[in-house]
Enzyme design. Structure first.
Site, PDB file in Angstrom:
ATOM      1  CG  ASP A 172      -0.328  -0.145   2.526  1.00 40.33           C
ATOM      2  OD1 ASP A 172      -0.062   0.895   3.168  1.00 40.33           O
ATOM      3  OD2 ASP A 172      -0.086  -1.287   2.960  1.00 40.33           O
TER       4      ASP A 172
ATOM      5  CD  GLU B 143      -3.550   4.099  11.028  1.00 38.09           C
ATOM      6  OE1 GLU B 143      -2.519   4.394  11.678  1.00 38.09           O
ATOM      7  OE2 GLU B 143      -3.601   4.132   9.786  1.00 38.09           O
TER       8      GLU B 143
END
Length: 292
Positions: free
Chosen positions: A96, A187
């Site tokens: 990614d 996150e």
């Protein structure tokens, strides 16, 4: 007449031999020896456990390094990366990227550790309700041109309106047939709201995006965050889990994707790269993609 006292005769020593007492090992030394033995066994077990990675590194790796890691750190990362990928050689490998990787030479990207093909890529599209990734359009186009199965993700900011964030992602990302489902990257914990309020916002984002793309989104998070806040209430969603622990070398059954390192090297990309394992084969990954 003065009597002279009899002389004292020295007493005879016992006829039994004088046995010296056996020396005993101090307790502290026994503890130290035991700990040393355990350490040796641990090191031997670790060497055996990562034998494939060690053989790879010392036998075949070119030992190149990056400015972000020292040669010693690079060596450790290469050993773990090779070990994890060799244990998942029946599964697909991807990576990614975002603007932090700078300009990517997509035509040079092929394999990782010179052996494992790269099949898919997740690309950051947006962050919050107003922040597009500056390289998303370029990366999105190039990934398709170079035949990677691609997916787009949104970095969620807990203290910003969830629907505005969803609309921002929808406006930026045009998913096509063959693309992976949209990804919600969560996150951080909220600063000005409760965990329950955060979960409401996450659910709103997921529902709005699912309604638009007609596919259930994937949730990305670290394993501890997933376990503590997401696993129970969002069990109906697929998860992409990040866990970089050196001693974790196998993905769990309920993980759709596993991001096992953030410190890989991929030819064609400057700096460090996240690498992921998909919990399935090529047919499974194609079945996950959008159908229209």
């Amino acid at each position: 007449m003065k009597r002279i006292p009899p002389k004292k005769t020295p007493s005879k020593k016992s006829a039994r031999p004088n046995r010296k007492k056996g020396k005993t090992i101090p307790y502290s030394k026994m503890v130290f020896f035991g700990l040393g033995l355990l350490l040796v066994l641990f090191l031997l077990g670790t060497l055996y456990h990562y034998r494939n990675g060690l053989l790879y590194y010392f036998g075949f790796s070119n030992g190149t390094s990056t400015t972000e890691l020292s040669p010693e750190e690079r060596k450790i990362q290469d050993i773990r990366i090779f070990e994890v990928l060799s244990r998942h050689d029946t599964k697909l490998v991807g990576f990614d990227v975002s603007e932090y990787q700078g300009k990517i030479e997509w035509d040079k990207i092929n394999k990782i550790e010179d052996e494992f093909p790269l099949s898919f890529v997740f690309i950051r599209a947006t962050a919050g309700n107003d922040r597009p990734d500056s390289r998303f359009e370029e990366n999105w186009k190039k990934a398709k041109e170079h035949f990677f199965i691609r997916g787009a993700y949104h970095y969620y900011r807990p203290n910003e309106n969830s629907i505005e964030q969803a609309e921002h992602f929808i406006k930026t990302v045009d998913l096509r047939k063959g693309d992976l489902p949209p990804v919600l990257d969560i996150e951080k914990l909220p600063k000005n709201q409760s965990i329950d309020s955060l979960k409401v916002g996450l659910r709103r984002w997921l529902k709005r995006v699912e309604k638009h793309y007609k596919v259930k989104p994937i949730i990305y998070s670290g394993e501890s965050y997933y376990t503590d806040f997401l696993k129970d209430e969002f069990e109906d969603y697929p998860f992409w889990i990040a866990n970089y622990n050196f001693f974790v070398d196998s993905m769990k059954k309920d993980w759709l994707f596993w991001q096992f390192t953030e410190k890989a090297q991929i030819y064609g990309i400057k700096g460090l790269v996240d690498v992921n394992v998909f919990n399935g084969n090529k047919e499974d990954l194609k079945a996950l993609t959008l159908k229209k």
